[in-house]
Design a protein around this motif. Structure first.
Motif, PDB file in Angstrom:
ATOM      1  N   LEU A   1       0.817  -1.210   0.000  1.00  0.00           N
ATOM      2  CA  LEU A   1       0.000   0.000   0.000  1.00  0.00           C
ATOM      3  C   LEU A   1       0.852   1.262   0.000  1.00  0.00           C
ATOM      4  CD1 LEU A   1      -2.897  -1.018   2.415  1.00  0.00           C
ATOM      5  CD2 LEU A   1      -2.813  -1.117  -0.076  1.00  0.00           C
ATOM      6  N   ASN A   2       2.031   1.199   0.605  1.00  0.00           N
ATOM      7  CA  ASN A   2       2.931   2.335   0.536  1.00  0.00           C
ATOM      8  C   ASN A   2       3.574   2.442  -0.836  1.00  0.00           C
ATOM      9  OD1 ASN A   2       6.143   3.094   0.968  1.00  0.00           O
ATOM     10  ND2 ASN A   2       4.712   4.541   1.891  1.00  0.00           N
ATOM     11  N   ARG A   3       4.056   1.321  -1.350  1.00  0.00           N
ATOM     12  CA  ARG A   3       4.754   1.321  -2.645  1.00  0.00           C
ATOM     13  C   ARG A   3       3.829   1.677  -3.795  1.00  0.00           C
ATOM     14  NH1 ARG A   3       4.781  -3.254  -5.496  1.00  0.00           N
ATOM     15  NH2 ARG A   3       4.813  -4.538  -3.614  1.00  0.00           N
ATOM     16  N   GLU A   4       2.654   1.064  -3.826  1.00  0.00           N
ATOM     17  CA  GLU A   4       1.743   1.246  -4.951  1.00  0.00           C
ATOM     18  C   GLU A   4       0.761   2.398  -4.749  1.00  0.00           C
ATOM     19  OE1 GLU A   4       2.121  -0.397  -7.722  1.00  0.00           O
ATOM     20  OE2 GLU A   4       3.761  -1.594  -6.874  1.00  0.00           O
ATOM     21  N   GLY A   5       0.308   2.567  -3.517  1.00  0.00           N
ATOM     22  CA  GLY A   5      -0.719   3.574  -3.258  1.00  0.00           C
ATOM     23  C   GLY A   5      -0.222   4.838  -2.590  1.00  0.00           C
TER      24      GLY A   5
ATOM     25  N   ALA B   1       3.858  -0.244  13.267  1.00  0.00           N
ATOM     26  CA  ALA B   1       4.880  -1.017  12.565  1.00  0.00           C
ATOM     27  C   ALA B   1       5.125  -0.466  11.158  1.00  0.00           C
ATOM     28  CB  ALA B   1       4.456  -2.482  12.481  1.00  0.00           C
ATOM     29  N   GLY B   2       4.091   0.130  10.574  1.00  0.00           N
ATOM     30  CA  GLY B   2       4.240   0.674   9.233  1.00  0.00           C
ATOM     31  C   GLY B   2       5.223   1.822   9.154  1.00  0.00           C
ATOM     32  N   LEU B   3       5.422   2.511  10.271  1.00  0.00           N
ATOM     33  CA  LEU B   3       6.347   3.636  10.277  1.00  0.00           C
ATOM     34  C   LEU B   3       7.797   3.174  10.197  1.00  0.00           C
ATOM     35  CD1 LEU B   3       4.584   5.825  12.979  1.00  0.00           C
ATOM     36  CD2 LEU B   3       4.276   5.831  10.498  1.00  0.00           C
ATOM     37  N   GLU B   4       8.000   1.859  10.324  1.00  0.00           N
ATOM     38  CA  GLU B   4       9.343   1.308  10.197  1.00  0.00           C
ATOM     39  C   GLU B   4       9.615   0.758   8.800  1.00  0.00           C
ATOM     40  OE1 GLU B   4      11.780   1.419  12.356  1.00  0.00           O
ATOM     41  OE2 GLU B   4      10.550   2.470  13.842  1.00  0.00           O
ATOM     42  N   LEU B   5       8.686   0.951   7.882  1.00  0.00           N
ATOM     43  CA  LEU B   5       8.910   0.451   6.527  1.00  0.00           C
ATOM     44  C   LEU B   5      10.201   1.015   5.954  1.00  0.00           C
ATOM     45  CD1 LEU B   5       5.352   0.766   4.922  1.00  0.00           C
ATOM     46  CD2 LEU B   5       6.512  -1.339   5.575  1.00  0.00           C
ATOM     47  N   PRO B   6      11.050   0.157   5.389  1.00  0.00           N
ATOM     48  CA  PRO B   6      12.306   0.645   4.812  1.00  0.00           C
ATOM     49  C   PRO B   6      12.099   1.747   3.787  1.00  0.00           C
ATOM     50  CG  PRO B   6      12.343  -1.740   4.988  1.00  0.00           C
ATOM     51  CD  PRO B   6      10.948  -1.314   5.341  1.00  0.00           C
ATOM     52  N   ALA B   7      10.997   1.668   3.022  1.00  0.00           N
ATOM     53  CA  ALA B   7      10.760   2.651   1.971  1.00  0.00           C
ATOM     54  C   ALA B   7      10.602   4.063   2.528  1.00  0.00           C
ATOM     55  CB  ALA B   7       9.514   2.267   1.173  1.00  0.00           C
ATOM     56  N   LEU B   8      10.152   4.190   3.764  1.00  0.00           N
ATOM     57  CA  LEU B   8       9.966   5.514   4.349  1.00  0.00           C
ATOM     58  C   LEU B   8      11.284   6.146   4.781  1.00  0.00           C
ATOM     59  CD1 LEU B   8       6.750   5.032   6.521  1.00  0.00           C
ATOM     60  CD2 LEU B   8       6.961   5.865   4.180  1.00  0.00           C
TER      61      LEU B   8
ATOM     62  N   GLN C   1      15.591  12.428  -3.344  1.00  0.00           N
ATOM     63  CA  GLN C   1      15.285  13.073  -2.071  1.00  0.00           C
ATOM     64  C   GLN C   1      14.580  12.096  -1.138  1.00  0.00           C
ATOM     65  OE1 GLN C   1      12.612  16.439  -2.380  1.00  0.00           O
ATOM     66  NE2 GLN C   1      12.695  16.903  -0.198  1.00  0.00           N
ATOM     67  N   LYS C   2      14.882  12.182   0.151  1.00  0.00           N
ATOM     68  CA  LYS C   2      14.166  11.410   1.163  1.00  0.00           C
ATOM     69  C   LYS C   2      12.891  12.175   1.517  1.00  0.00           C
ATOM     70  CE  LYS C   2      18.217   9.142   3.199  1.00  0.00           C
ATOM     71  NZ  LYS C   2      18.988   8.901   4.448  1.00  0.00           N
ATOM     72  N   VAL C   3      11.893  12.058   0.668  1.00  0.00           N
ATOM     73  CA  VAL C   3      10.713  12.907   0.783  1.00  0.00           C
ATOM     74  C   VAL C   3       9.938  12.670   2.070  1.00  0.00           C
ATOM     75  CG1 VAL C   3      10.491  13.136  -1.714  1.00  0.00           C
ATOM     76  CG2 VAL C   3       9.270  11.300  -0.539  1.00  0.00           C
ATOM     77  N   PHE C   4       9.988  11.453   2.614  1.00  0.00           N
ATOM     78  CA  PHE C   4       9.194  11.179   3.801  1.00  0.00           C
ATOM     79  C   PHE C   4       9.767  11.845   5.048  1.00  0.00           C
ATOM     80  CE2 PHE C   4       7.758   7.730   1.011  1.00  0.00           C
ATOM     81  CZ  PHE C   4       6.393   7.988   1.063  1.00  0.00           C
ATOM     82  N   ASP C   5      11.019  12.306   4.974  1.00  0.00           N
ATOM     83  CA  ASP C   5      11.542  13.114   6.070  1.00  0.00           C
ATOM     84  C   ASP C   5      10.751  14.419   6.187  1.00  0.00           C
ATOM     85  OD1 ASP C   5      13.430  11.195   6.541  1.00  0.00           O
ATOM     86  OD2 ASP C   5      15.128  12.334   5.741  1.00  0.00           O
ATOM     87  N   VAL C   6      10.361  14.978   5.033  1.00  0.00           N
ATOM     88  CA  VAL C   6       9.575  16.212   5.031  1.00  0.00           C
ATOM     89  C   VAL C   6       8.209  15.969   5.656  1.00  0.00           C
ATOM     90  CG1 VAL C   6       8.595  18.038   3.595  1.00  0.00           C
ATOM     91  CG2 VAL C   6      10.794  17.020   2.970  1.00  0.00           C
ATOM     92  N   PHE C   7       7.600  14.844   5.306  1.00  0.00           N
ATOM     93  CA  PHE C   7       6.275  14.552   5.842  1.00  0.00           C
ATOM     94  C   PHE C   7       6.332  14.164   7.316  1.00  0.00           C
ATOM     95  CE2 PHE C   7       5.676  13.898   1.255  1.00  0.00           C
ATOM     96  CZ  PHE C   7       4.672  14.848   1.061  1.00  0.00           C
TER      97      PHE C   7
ATOM     98  N   GLN D   1      14.159   5.701   2.764  1.00  0.00           N
ATOM     99  CA  GLN D   1      15.043   5.638   1.608  1.00  0.00           C
ATOM    100  C   GLN D   1      14.842   6.832   0.670  1.00  0.00           C
ATOM    101  OE1 GLN D   1      17.388   3.253   1.360  1.00  0.00           O
ATOM    102  NE2 GLN D   1      16.610   2.507   3.336  1.00  0.00           N
ATOM    103  N   PRO D   2      15.870   7.182  -0.104  1.00  0.00           N
ATOM    104  CA  PRO D   2      15.694   8.190  -1.152  1.00  0.00           C
ATOM    105  C   PRO D   2      14.687   7.688  -2.187  1.00  0.00           C
ATOM    106  CG  PRO D   2      18.019   7.759  -0.727  1.00  0.00           C
ATOM    107  CD  PRO D   2      17.247   6.684  -0.024  1.00  0.00           C
ATOM    108  N   VAL D   3      13.948   8.609  -2.778  1.00  0.00           N
ATOM    109  CA  VAL D   3      12.951   8.265  -3.787  1.00  0.00           C
ATOM    110  C   VAL D   3      13.450   8.749  -5.139  1.00  0.00           C
ATOM    111  CG1 VAL D   3      10.540   8.508  -4.507  1.00  0.00           C
ATOM    112  CG2 VAL D   3      11.117   8.461  -2.071  1.00  0.00           C
ATOM    113  N   ASP D   4      13.700   7.813  -6.037  1.00  0.00           N
ATOM    114  CA  ASP D   4      14.281   8.156  -7.333  1.00  0.00           C
ATOM    115  C   ASP D   4      13.461   9.180  -8.096  1.00  0.00           C
ATOM    116  OD1 ASP D   4      16.370   6.431  -6.864  1.00  0.00           O
ATOM    117  OD2 ASP D   4      15.516   4.769  -8.019  1.00  0.00           O
ATOM    118  N   PHE D   5      12.138   9.033  -8.083  1.00  0.00           N
ATOM    119  CA  PHE D   5      11.284   9.930  -8.860  1.00  0.00           C
ATOM    120  C   PHE D   5      11.461  11.376  -8.421  1.00  0.00           C
ATOM    121  CE2 PHE D   5       7.421  12.194  -9.936  1.00  0.00           C
ATOM    122  CZ  PHE D   5       7.169  11.775 -11.236  1.00  0.00           C
ATOM    123  N   TYR D   6      11.808  11.561  -7.128  1.00  0.00           N
ATOM    124  CA  TYR D   6      12.005  12.901  -6.590  1.00  0.00           C
ATOM    125  C   TYR D   6      13.491  13.248  -6.484  1.00  0.00           C
ATOM    126  CZ  TYR D   6       7.030  12.828  -5.831  1.00  0.00           C
ATOM    127  OH  TYR D   6       5.675  12.756  -6.041  1.00  0.00           O
ATOM    128  N   GLY D   7      14.231  12.827  -7.500  1.00  0.00           N
ATOM    129  CA  GLY D   7      15.639  13.183  -7.591  1.00  0.00           C
ATOM    130  C   GLY D   7      16.485  12.629  -6.478  1.00  0.00           C
TER     131      GLY D   7
END
Length: 454
Positions: free
Chosen positions: A356-360, A368-375, A385-391, A377-383
């Protein structure tokens, strides 16, 4: 929501008097539930004796992948997904119609701000007696669980399972900004100045949509412009207040000066085209918006960045919240045990949360979801940037005193209808606030609530 390491901030993010708002709904009384409250009571929640098929309505991209995973592991409880428009873009009206016709699904995606409205319609099922539900509260960030428990300490039941949250920030085309010599704005005054620069370059800084009243509510939220207040059993409708007028007047000026695109609706092919072509270069949106741009503006891969929301006063760090949903078990389901089991799995299982994080693009409500590795990691689409740090920072800076009214679907409809007149040049956002306040007060009175203001 914030990262797990910032739980102290997350747990103070209670959205103020939301729990009180929902308690007031209970005070309306009536309904067909065995406990005398609106909605379907949890008098029993026994598992079915045979195979079960559940209908589920959701608008989350990639939800089918999560459902397929569940179905592969649970042959006796199969889920049929119906992909729907976002809540106020059609799903809520369709759910309301289906409830009246006795054809509602077993489960539906409903945002926190709209739960009370569906409770009033007797559209939700109290699942507190279903296996595993009462014990599940500790698996979610505190404030999200409090929103699905109507009444102090869950004394009035559990009516949904938290799914995600929506702290807001600014998405912007960094390549366009770099070319124009601009940096991410820190104040709304600076954002308006940039709008004029962007317009001279033949582009719009953003769009103003008629169909996203909860987006506008997020802007009000940032300025601490709560729309409802409650004192005991009395509701005060405060939609039209100085803090709200400040926001409305600001955007009215941008609309009047033709600095924002007013012919583009949210989540529309036309908007996505405008993102892809660079006609529209920013979007003030929630954490989940990162996947909306990623999936619908693929030609702009690597060109976007994320920054905190512009501030009304330099140096502040206030943020709004847009959305955040639950998986609700609807009132007339014949299989509450199986429906609640799926809802809990969907929003706590590590594989489901990752999908749901990756696709949605969902920002999980489960701890436990707040420990997802994707949150992290840098996001390629956003150059990169670790965008979830902002959120994460945004979620820690959302005003906890914002109060939902018990008929928010009505309030949103009034805002949306009024905005159509603004876009047509027939009225102003300030007048829309005044009218929405009066209409919202009438809506509450129709529910036999004590109301002042509006």
């Amino acid at each position: 929501m914030a990262m797990r390491g910032r739980t102290s901030h997350v747990r103070r993010f209670t959205i103020g008097a939301v729990a009180l708002a929902l308690t007031a709904v209970t005070a309306c009384g009536g309904g067909d539930g065995d406990d005398g409250s609106n909605g379907a009571a949890a008098s029993s929640c026994e598992p079915a004796s045979g195979k079960v098929t559940l209908d589920y309505w959701s608008w989350v991209p990639g939800m089918q992948e999560a459902v397929d995973l569940w179905n592969s592991e649970n042959p006796d409880i199969q889920v049929k997904l119906k992909t729907t428009p976002s809540g106020n873009a059609g799903t809520y009206q369709n759910l309301s119609n289906a409830l009246k016709a006795g054809k509602a699904p077993d489960l539906g995606q409903i945002e926190y701000d709209s739960l009370a409205s569906f409770r009033l319609k007797e559209g939700l099922r109290d699942i507190s007696a279903c296996p595993g539900v009462s014990e599940a509260g500790s698996e979610f960030v505190d404030w999200t669980w409090s929103q699905v428990e109507f009444g102090a300490d869950g004394e009035d039941g559990v009516w949904a399972v938290p799914q995600d949250t929506g702290p807001m920030a600014l998405f912007y085309r960094k390549d366009v900004y770099d070319k124009l010599g601009l940096k991410a704005p820190t104040t709304w005054e600076e954002y308006a100045e940039q709008a004029r620069t962007v317009k001279k370059a033949g582009k719009y800084i953003t769009h103003y949509s008629q169909t996203d009243p909860n987006w506008f509510t997020g802007l009000l939220w940032q300025n601490k412009a709560t729309m409802f207040e409650r004192d005991g059993d009395t509701w005060a409708v405060t939609v039209d207040r100085p803090e709200s007028r400040k926001v409305a007047d600001y955007w009215q000026e941008l609309i009047d000066d033709k600095l924002v695109a007013t012919d583009l609706q949210g989540f529309s092919p036309a908007l996505y085209k405008a993102w892809n072509t660079g006609e529209v270069v920013t979007w003030i949106s929630a954490a989940w918006g990162y996947s909306t741009i990623r999936d619908n503006a693929k030609a702009t891969d690597g060109k976007w960045a994320v920054a905190p929301m512009p501030q009304w006063n330099a140096g502040e760090k206030q943020a709004g919240n847009w959305g955040g949903s639950t998986t609700a078990v609807l009132g007339k389901t014949e299989h509450p045990a199986e429906a609640s089991k799926f809802a809990l799995w969907l929003n706590t299982d590590p594989e489901a949360l990752e999908i749901l994080n990756r696709e949605g693009g969902l920002y999980p409500a489960a701890a436990a979801g707040l420990e997802l590795p994707a949150l992290k990691q840098p996001v390629d689409f956003y150059g990169g940037q670790k965008v979830f740090d902002v959120f994460a920072e945004a979620s820690a800076n959302v005003d906890t005193g914002f109060t939902w009214g018990p008929t928010m679907t009505d309030t949103y409809r009034f805002l949306s209808d009024g905005t159509a007149g603004v876009i047509a040049g027939k009225t102003t956002l300030g007048d829309v606030l005044k009218d929405t306040g009066a209409q919202s007060a009438d809506s509450l009175r129709k529910q036999s609530l004590e109301v002042t203001g509006g």
